[in-house]
Motif scaffolding. Structure first.
Motif, mmCIF file in Angstrom:
data_model
loop_
_atom_site.group_PDB
_atom_site.id
_atom_site.type_symbol
_atom_site.label_atom_id
_atom_site.label_comp_id
_atom_site.label_asym_id
_atom_site.label_seq_id
_atom_site.Cartn_x
_atom_site.Cartn_y
_atom_site.Cartn_z
ATOM 1 N N HIS A 1 17.008 -0.475 -2.210
ATOM 2 C CA HIS A 1 16.683 -1.724 -2.848
ATOM 3 C C HIS A 1 15.869 -1.573 -4.196
ATOM 4 O O HIS A 1 15.589 -0.780 -4.794
ATOM 5 N N ARG A 2 15.712 -2.820 -4.644
ATOM 6 C CA ARG A 2 14.936 -2.985 -5.987
ATOM 7 C C ARG A 2 13.653 -2.263 -5.873
ATOM 8 O O ARG A 2 13.257 -1.763 -7.060
ATOM 9 N N ALA A 3 12.974 -2.294 -5.100
ATOM 10 C CA ALA A 3 11.526 -1.551 -4.827
ATOM 11 C C ALA A 3 11.652 -0.144 -4.974
ATOM 12 O O ALA A 3 10.759 0.599 -5.897
ATOM 13 N N ALA A 4 12.577 0.505 -4.447
ATOM 14 C CA ALA A 4 12.772 1.946 -4.515
ATOM 15 C C ALA A 4 13.091 2.326 -5.942
ATOM 16 O O ALA A 4 12.759 3.243 -6.363
ATOM 17 N N LEU A 5 14.269 1.515 -6.526
ATOM 18 C CA LEU A 5 14.405 1.773 -7.814
ATOM 19 C C LEU A 5 13.201 1.626 -8.857
ATOM 20 O O LEU A 5 12.852 2.493 -9.865
ATOM 21 N N GLY A 6 12.394 0.546 -8.505
ATOM 22 C CA GLY A 6 11.221 0.260 -9.549
ATOM 23 C C GLY A 6 10.155 1.412 -9.297
ATOM 24 O O GLY A 6 9.646 1.742 -10.453
ATOM 25 N N VAL A 7 10.018 1.808 -8.137
ATOM 26 C CA VAL A 7 8.989 2.969 -7.974
ATOM 27 C C VAL A 7 9.436 4.246 -8.693
ATOM 28 O O VAL A 7 9.031 4.877 -9.393
ATOM 29 N N LEU B 1 2.378 -0.756 -13.895
ATOM 30 C CA LEU B 1 1.745 -0.306 -12.600
ATOM 31 C C LEU B 1 0.961 -1.242 -11.895
ATOM 32 O O LEU B 1 1.340 -1.787 -10.674
ATOM 33 N N ARG B 2 0.328 -2.309 -12.695
ATOM 34 C CA ARG B 2 -0.402 -3.375 -11.942
ATOM 35 C C ARG B 2 0.527 -4.494 -11.396
ATOM 36 O O ARG B 2 0.532 -4.875 -10.614
ATOM 37 N N ALA B 3 1.738 -4.661 -12.432
ATOM 38 C CA ALA B 3 2.824 -5.494 -11.635
ATOM 39 C C ALA B 3 3.381 -5.081 -10.465
ATOM 40 O O ALA B 3 3.593 -5.773 -9.527
ATOM 41 N N LEU B 4 3.685 -3.694 -10.246
ATOM 42 C CA LEU B 4 4.216 -3.161 -9.140
ATOM 43 C C LEU B 4 3.262 -3.467 -7.887
ATOM 44 O O LEU B 4 3.631 -3.783 -6.850
ATOM 45 N N LEU B 5 1.926 -3.296 -8.141
ATOM 46 C CA LEU B 5 0.891 -3.252 -7.145
ATOM 47 C C LEU B 5 0.839 -4.848 -6.734
ATOM 48 O O LEU B 5 0.548 -5.268 -5.471
ATOM 49 N N ALA B 6 1.015 -5.795 -7.650
ATOM 50 C CA ALA B 6 0.757 -7.224 -7.541
ATOM 51 C C ALA B 6 1.897 -7.522 -6.507
ATOM 52 O O ALA B 6 1.810 -8.582 -5.582
ATOM 53 N N ALA B 7 3.183 -6.931 -7.022
ATOM 54 C CA ALA B 7 4.533 -7.360 -6.522
ATOM 55 C C ALA B 7 4.390 -6.856 -4.822
ATOM 56 O O ALA B 7 5.092 -7.362 -4.061
ATOM 57 N N ASP C 1 4.400 -9.438 -1.876
ATOM 58 C CA ASP C 1 5.805 -10.052 -1.222
ATOM 59 C C ASP C 1 6.740 -8.876 -1.129
ATOM 60 O O ASP C 1 7.744 -9.211 -0.300
ATOM 61 N N GLU C 2 6.688 -7.660 -1.388
ATOM 62 C CA GLU C 2 7.262 -6.641 -1.083
ATOM 63 C C GLU C 2 6.591 -5.375 -0.252
ATOM 64 O O GLU C 2 6.223 -4.525 -1.451
ATOM 65 N N PRO C 3 6.121 -5.572 0.644
ATOM 66 C CA PRO C 3 5.417 -4.411 1.179
ATOM 67 C C PRO C 3 5.782 -3.199 1.144
ATOM 68 O O PRO C 3 4.986 -2.212 1.040
ATOM 69 N N GLU C 4 7.091 -2.934 1.074
ATOM 70 C CA GLU C 4 7.604 -1.449 0.827
ATOM 71 C C GLU C 4 7.459 -0.945 -0.384
ATOM 72 O O GLU C 4 7.409 0.266 -0.203
ATOM 73 N N LEU C 5 6.866 -1.644 -1.412
ATOM 74 C CA LEU C 5 6.351 -1.146 -2.484
ATOM 75 C C LEU C 5 5.436 -0.158 -2.225
ATOM 76 O O LEU C 5 5.228 0.907 -2.757
ATOM 77 N N LEU C 6 4.319 -0.764 -1.758
ATOM 78 C CA LEU C 6 3.134 0.212 -1.285
ATOM 79 C C LEU C 6 3.319 1.468 -0.654
ATOM 80 O O LEU C 6 3.000 2.633 -0.849
ATOM 81 N N THR C 7 4.326 1.491 0.288
ATOM 82 C CA THR C 7 4.722 2.476 0.981
ATOM 83 C C THR C 7 5.543 3.683 0.158
ATOM 84 O O THR C 7 4.946 4.837 0.377
ATOM 85 N N LEU C 8 6.269 3.078 -0.734
ATOM 86 C CA LEU C 8 7.065 3.996 -1.758
ATOM 87 C C LEU C 8 6.119 4.486 -2.773
ATOM 88 O O LEU C 8 6.107 5.558 -2.905
#
Length: 191
Positions: free
Chosen positions: A50-56, A98-104, A107-114
């Protein structure tokens, strides 16, 4: 000739990193990354679900530059230098990503996990542990202080400053407070 394996993966990560730099996480789409990488979305989804995994993964690629270790000769000096470097980075365009990823992550909790998942690019964690190891070697800190939780405390407090105050950069006086009022007493109390 069609790219495969590591060559294709590198092209996708490069494209995603460029999208993050130019459009931020909010503007990074799989379609735009695929077009920039010269591939299709299926090739991306086979590697990142998913997009979150690619973003991280793209953010980590941007973060792969090895941070030179400060060695001022004192724990306080090294800690303050590391915090200043982190503050400088987070105040830069890289920090905006980084701040944009944390803010997102709201809406996308998997971002923090990743983002919390261990990776080969945990440069900041290694830097703080190295500072503590050198301080323990000099007798300036107890060996028990060389601990992941102790090492992560200054950075977590710096992140909290960004998150709760919404500032573009944390003043140097607050960095000194984090070191003098929290980090050093925590280190010394780990006997």
């Amino acid at each position: 000739m069609r790219r495969r394996g590591e060559e294709l993966e590198r092209a996708i990560l490069d494209a995603a990193a460029q999208e993050l730099r130019e459009s931020g996480y909010a503007g990074m789409t799989m379609d735009r990354v695929a077009a920039r990488a010269g591939t299709n979305k299926n090739a991306i989804y086979r590697r990142w679900p998913h997009r979150a995994a690619l973003g991280v993964a793209a953010y980590r690629q941007l973060s792969d530059d090895v941070m030179p270790q400060p060695d001022t000769g004192t724990l306080r000096g090294d800690a303050l230098e590391l915090l200043r470097r982190a503050n400088e980075t987070w105040s830069s365009p890289h920090g905006v990503i980084l701040r944009a990823l944390l803010a997102a992550a709201a809406d996308e909790p998997e971002l923090l996990t990743l983002m919390r998942a261990p990776s080969g690019a945990d440069t900041m964690d290694r830097a703080w542990l190295s500072v503590l190891e050198r301080a323990a070697g000099r007798g300036e800190a107890p060996a028990a202080a060389v601990h992941q939780r102790v090492a992560s405390t200054p950075i977590m407090l710096l992140r909290a400053e960004y998150a709760t105050r919404g500032v573009p950069s944390v003043p140097d006086g607050i960095l000194a407070e984090i070191v003098d009022e929290v980090f050093l007493p925590l280190v010394r109390g780990r006997a």
